[in-house]
Motif scaffolding. Structure first.
Motif, PDB file in Angstrom:
ATOM      1  N   GLN A 157      -7.836  10.171   5.579  1.00  0.00           N
ATOM      2  CA  GLN A 157      -8.411  11.158   6.509  1.00  0.00           C
ATOM      3  C   GLN A 157      -9.055  12.307   5.746  1.00  0.00           C
ATOM      4  O   GLN A 157     -10.105  12.818   6.148  1.00  0.00           O
ATOM      5  CB  GLN A 157      -7.314  11.679   7.445  1.00  0.00           C
ATOM      6  N   GLY A 195      -5.611  -8.379  -7.769  1.00  0.00           N
ATOM      7  CA  GLY A 195      -6.148  -9.172  -8.868  1.00  0.00           C
ATOM      8  C   GLY A 195      -5.202  -9.183 -10.053  1.00  0.00           C
ATOM      9  O   GLY A 195      -4.984 -10.217 -10.696  1.00  0.00           O
ATOM     10  N   THR A 220     -11.344  -4.440   7.178  1.00  0.00           N
ATOM     11  CA  THR A 220     -10.320  -3.400   7.067  1.00  0.00           C
ATOM     12  C   THR A 220      -9.121  -3.834   7.906  1.00  0.00           C
ATOM     13  O   THR A 220      -9.200  -4.830   8.626  1.00  0.00           O
ATOM     14  CB  THR A 220     -10.829  -2.053   7.618  1.00  0.00           C
ATOM     15  N   GLN A 243     -10.040   1.593   1.807  1.00  0.00           N
ATOM     16  CA  GLN A 243     -11.260   1.590   1.003  1.00  0.00           C
ATOM     17  C   GLN A 243     -12.431   1.003   1.794  1.00  0.00           C
ATOM     18  O   GLN A 243     -13.530   1.553   1.798  1.00  0.00           O
ATOM     19  CB  GLN A 243     -10.996   0.760  -0.256  1.00  0.00           C
ATOM     20  N   GLY A 244     -12.159  -0.112   2.485  1.00  0.00           N
ATOM     21  CA  GLY A 244     -13.193  -0.745   3.290  1.00  0.00           C
ATOM     22  C   GLY A 244     -13.708   0.188   4.373  1.00  0.00           C
ATOM     23  O   GLY A 244     -14.906   0.311   4.581  1.00  0.00           O
ATOM     24  N   GLU A 245     -12.793   0.903   5.035  1.00  0.00           N
ATOM     25  CA  GLU A 245     -13.190   1.838   6.103  1.00  0.00           C
ATOM     26  C   GLU A 245     -14.129   2.910   5.574  1.00  0.00           C
ATOM     27  O   GLU A 245     -15.123   3.261   6.188  1.00  0.00           O
ATOM     28  CB  GLU A 245     -11.954   2.563   6.661  1.00  0.00           C
ATOM     29  N   ASN A 291     -17.515   1.390   4.726  1.00  0.00           N
ATOM     30  CA  ASN A 291     -18.237   1.068   5.965  1.00  0.00           C
ATOM     31  C   ASN A 291     -18.790   2.343   6.605  1.00  0.00           C
ATOM     32  O   ASN A 291     -19.896   2.351   7.148  1.00  0.00           O
ATOM     33  CB  ASN A 291     -17.317   0.358   6.953  1.00  0.00           C
ATOM     34  N   PRO A 337      -8.285 -11.732  -7.081  1.00  0.00           N
ATOM     35  CA  PRO A 337      -7.033 -12.022  -6.380  1.00  0.00           C
ATOM     36  C   PRO A 337      -6.872 -13.517  -6.125  1.00  0.00           C
ATOM     37  O   PRO A 337      -6.661 -13.942  -5.015  1.00  0.00           O
ATOM     38  CB  PRO A 337      -7.169 -11.228  -5.081  1.00  0.00           C
ATOM     39  N   LEU A 364      -7.520   5.019  -3.077  1.00  0.00           N
ATOM     40  CA  LEU A 364      -7.310   4.574  -1.692  1.00  0.00           C
ATOM     41  C   LEU A 364      -6.779   3.145  -1.689  1.00  0.00           C
ATOM     42  O   LEU A 364      -7.126   2.345  -2.546  1.00  0.00           O
ATOM     43  CB  LEU A 364      -8.619   4.606  -0.908  1.00  0.00           C
ATOM     44  N   ASP A 365      -5.968   2.826  -0.697  1.00  0.00           N
ATOM     45  CA  ASP A 365      -5.508   1.451  -0.537  1.00  0.00           C
ATOM     46  C   ASP A 365      -6.679   0.575  -0.114  1.00  0.00           C
ATOM     47  O   ASP A 365      -7.620   1.060   0.503  1.00  0.00           O
ATOM     48  CB  ASP A 365      -4.424   1.405   0.550  1.00  0.00           C
ATOM     49  N   VAL A 366      -6.585  -0.725  -0.417  1.00  0.00           N
ATOM     50  CA  VAL A 366      -7.732  -1.597  -0.107  1.00  0.00           C
ATOM     51  C   VAL A 366      -8.121  -1.582   1.360  1.00  0.00           C
ATOM     52  O   VAL A 366      -9.301  -1.640   1.682  1.00  0.00           O
ATOM     53  CB  VAL A 366      -7.553  -3.072  -0.566  1.00  0.00           C
ATOM     54  N   SER A 367      -7.142  -1.498   2.259  1.00  0.00           N
ATOM     55  CA  SER A 367      -7.496  -1.553   3.679  1.00  0.00           C
ATOM     56  C   SER A 367      -8.285  -0.319   4.099  1.00  0.00           C
ATOM     57  O   SER A 367      -9.107  -0.380   4.999  1.00  0.00           O
ATOM     58  CB  SER A 367      -6.232  -1.676   4.529  1.00  0.00           C
ATOM     59  N   CYS A 385      -9.052  -7.960   2.724  1.00  0.00           N
ATOM     60  CA  CYS A 385      -9.656  -6.641   2.493  1.00  0.00           C
ATOM     61  C   CYS A 385     -10.131  -6.456   1.062  1.00  0.00           C
ATOM     62  O   CYS A 385     -10.936  -5.582   0.790  1.00  0.00           O
ATOM     63  CB  CYS A 385      -8.629  -5.549   2.746  1.00  0.00           C
ATOM     64  N   ASN A 390     -16.357  -4.114  -7.744  1.00  0.00           N
ATOM     65  CA  ASN A 390     -16.360  -4.773  -6.438  1.00  0.00           C
ATOM     66  C   ASN A 390     -17.014  -3.895  -5.394  1.00  0.00           C
ATOM     67  O   ASN A 390     -17.651  -4.377  -4.469  1.00  0.00           O
ATOM     68  CB  ASN A 390     -14.923  -5.086  -6.005  1.00  0.00           C
ATOM     69  N   GLU A 396       0.829  -1.198   0.000  1.00  0.00           N
ATOM     70  CA  GLU A 396       0.000   0.000   0.000  1.00  0.00           C
ATOM     71  C   GLU A 396       0.867   1.252   0.000  1.00  0.00           C
ATOM     72  O   GLU A 396       2.089   1.170   0.093  1.00  0.00           O
ATOM     73  CB  GLU A 396      -0.904  -0.040   1.219  1.00  0.00           C
TER      74      GLU A 396
END
Lengths: 323, 327
Positions: B157, A214, A269, B188-190, B193, B259, B183-186, A255, B214, A41
């Motif tokens: 942020q 992916g 996350t 993106q989820g935040e 949500n 993935p 945004l990074d995947v980690s 994630c 997705n 990342e």
């Protein structure tokens, strides 16, 4: 033999707050004819690593330790003139943004001929090579297209032209820095397919940088996972994606919404933030975000063999073996 | 019950300056789009660059003028409203822009940024310090952030600040343009949500513009797929993902690398490049790239026809289940 073999590389940037330690003891290699993906990342050190390989570093960057061996030569010990002779012939690059890679006021043909300035070929021969290369990356009607300017091509085509140009010198190593990030999904798939075909044909090693899991899964043979300036896991794409050994790799895979087949409203996350690279915490770099943190994590883990050719920097691996 | 937002046959037309050899003309960036966004629901608009999705969003937010058609918000016509008449509506319809840092003024503190909507709307009676604390808490940022400037915060942020600013006036409709791009995947989820939580708490309707399938799959109730300024397919998200009808939808779903190195992908390969909207193809506008095109597609414009859970625009819809075809 490996085309590229990086050993114990550390790079820092001097900042007003102190030294920002962007890469710490990074080791990885690109075997001949293989595609190796680097995934991580923002802030994991991907860009610093590339700039250290091609020796185009920011003025405030400093190599602390390590070697970057390219076909056996340590690039960090080469003179600037020797580096210049390597770049574009032995090592070439494809950058992220296809819109800014080309000179807007010269035709594509002119640019493709200009980069062959080292070849002892006539203009007509250079033009013919350029035409063949365009045809190879799937640009229809290449002869006429050579007379056009970059703005007359779509983003996907420009990226294919950039790949054609990068491969024209038949380099031993191609570095592709997020080459599909600026493109739409349908074009992304096409670029990956082309890259794979061309790599088969030319046989060069490829270092492919992406944050898209992916794309890495689809294109690469091997993968290097980086986190906050360190390599945390390496191995074949199949091993790492099917059985990630490092908790960070596992969390990263979880994630990715592409992994989640059942519709969910709450996505996983990774809580917390990456550590401050100026004031580094001691011990395992991922510890304060790790679900499986335990006492041993106060010490920095070494890379340990987790399976056939798969390595990860996590205490859990060695503990499992001794248990 | 009528929808919160009803978009009917909307056309957004831009004038094009002619080059040396061509005369001036016009181009329809959005060409006859109709869709409904229900109260408290999420609608996803998907399409590639240049498909007109952002233009459509901006037309709803009153930032572009729709040339034809109608945009009804709670029964009120938005098309043709002058800026002065639109301003009160900006309390209810807000837009969150794509570039998180670039859309925040670098010279304003986070507190000024998130309370600016109150000043613009002339709500002087509000206690701005208290509002700033409330908004920061809502998006999960500590109160100290009020004193920071955009260059002192990370991309993730900055997105949260963008959400706080958009939700300051308690709107009913949030238009989010690529809320997770870059945004990074980690993280993106935040972000997703957070939007989902706020939707549940505030009863927001969200119109989300994205090219990431997705994202769409997990957080939207309905989805519309745009190509060259038109919807080619639209329907309930689960129905569209389970049984896409239009070949373009099929291609988009297939072009979504998974993935998993062993994933068996059913690739629907598109031919050629997206055509320019200045020179729209005849007949079905997708036929130049469609792998299933028949002679009829080049001449006859397909009608908008209903399918299970939605509708599409294709002479030869897939009509089968991708799961069944893949096995």
């Amino acid at each position: 033999m490996a085309v590229l073999d990086i050993r114990g590389l550390s790079v820092g940037y001097s900042t007003p707050r102190g030294e920002l330690r962007a890469l710490r003891d990074v080791s990885m290699m690109v075997p001949e004819g293989k595609i190796v993906g680097i995934v991580g990342e923002s802030g994991c050190g991907k860009s610093t690593l590339i700039s250290a390989i091609i020796r185009l570093m920011a003025p405030n960057a400093r190599v602390g330790a390590g070697e970057v061996r390219f076909q056996g030569r340590d690039l960090l010990a080469e003179t600037e003139a020797q580096m210049r002779a390597l770049r574009g012939t032995q090592i070439s690059m494809v950058f992220q943004d296809p819109m800014q890679t080309h000179n807007p006021v010269l035709t594509v043909g002119r640019q493709m001929m200009d980069i062959q300035y080292r070849e002892r070929l006539s203009r007509a021969e250079k033009r013919q090579r350029a035409e063949r290369m365009l045809a190879l990356v799937g640009i229809p009607d290449p002869e006429a297209r050579l007379n056009q300017y970059p703005f007359e091509f779509s983003g996907g085509m420009r990226q294919r032209i950039a790949i054609a140009m990068a491969l024209m010198a038949k380099p031993a190593l191609l570095i592709a820095d997020e080459p599909t990030t600026a493109l739409d999904a349908t074009l992304e798939v096409e670029i990956i397919k082309r890259l794979r075909e061309l790599q088969d044909e030319i046989g060069c090693g490829v270092l492919f940088i992406s944050h898209h899991l992916g794309v890495i899964a689809e294109l690469c043979d091997e993968v290097v996972v980086m986190y906050a300036g360190e390599v945390v896991e390496t191995g074949s794409v199949r091993d790492v994606f099917h059985a990630p050994a490092h908790p960070y790799t596992r969390a990263l895979l979880e994630c990715d919404p592409g992994h989640i087949k059942v519709k969910t409203r709450v996505l996983p996350t990774i809580p917390g933030n990456i550590p401050d690279l100026v004031n580094l915490p001691g011990g395992c770099i991922f510890a304060d975000r790790c679900e499986r943190r335990h006492a041993a994590c106060a010490a920095r883990p070494a890379m340990a063999l987790a399976g056939d050719g798969q390595r990860a920097a996590c205490h859990l691996i060695t503990e499992r073996e001794t248990a | 019950m009528s929808a919160l937002l009803e978009i009917r046959d909307v056309v957004v037309r831009f004038r094009v300056r002619g080059g040396v050899f061509s005369s001036a003309g016009s181009v329809d960036a959005v060409s006859g789009v109709s869709l409904d966004v229900e109260e408290g629901k999420t609608y996803g608009i998907v399409g590639e660059s240049g498909s007109g999705k952002t233009t459509l969003a901006r037309a709803v937010a009153g930032l572009h003028h729709a040339s034809e058609g109608s945009i009804l918000y709670r029964g009120q016509e938005l098309r043709g409203l002058v800026e002065g008449a639109f301003r009160p509506l900006r309390r209810e319809i807000v837009m969150m822009f794509q570039d998180p840092i670039g859309s925040l003024s670098p010279r304003l503190s986070v507190k000024s940024l998130i309370t600016e909507p109150f000043r613009i709307q002339g709500m002087r009676e509000r206690d701005l310090d208290a509002e700033a604390r409330r908004l920061l808490a809502m998006v999960g940022l500590p109160p100290e952030f009020a004193a920071r400037y955009p260059y002192q915060i990370s991309g993730g942020q900055a997105r949260r600040v963008g959400v706080a600013r958009a939700l300051a006036l308690s709107p009913r409709l949030l238009i989010a343009d690529e809320p997770t791009a870059g945004l990074d995947v980690s993280i993106q989820g935040e972000m997703l949500n957070l939007l989902a939580r706020l939707q549940d708490e505030l009863g927001l309707a969200i119109m989300i513009i994205t090219h990431n399938l997705n994202v769409v799959r997990h957080i939207t109730d309905r989805v519309g797929i745009m190509y060259l300024g038109k919807l080619v397919e639209e329907g309930e998200t689960e129905a569209v993902f389970a049984a896409p009808q239009h070949p373009y939808t099929l291609a988009l779903l297939a072009a979504n690398p998974e993935p998993d190195p062993d994933a068996q992908l059913m690739r629907v390969e598109l031919q050629g490049e997206p055509p320019s909207i200045l020179r729209r193809p005849k007949g079905c506008e997708f036929h130049t790239r469609c792998p299933f095109a028949q002679p009829r597609c080049a001449t006859e414009v397909p009608r908008w026809q209903a399918a299970k859970g939605g509708a599409h625009r294709c002479h030869f819809p897939a009509g089968w289940d991708t799961a069944a075809a893949a096995s």
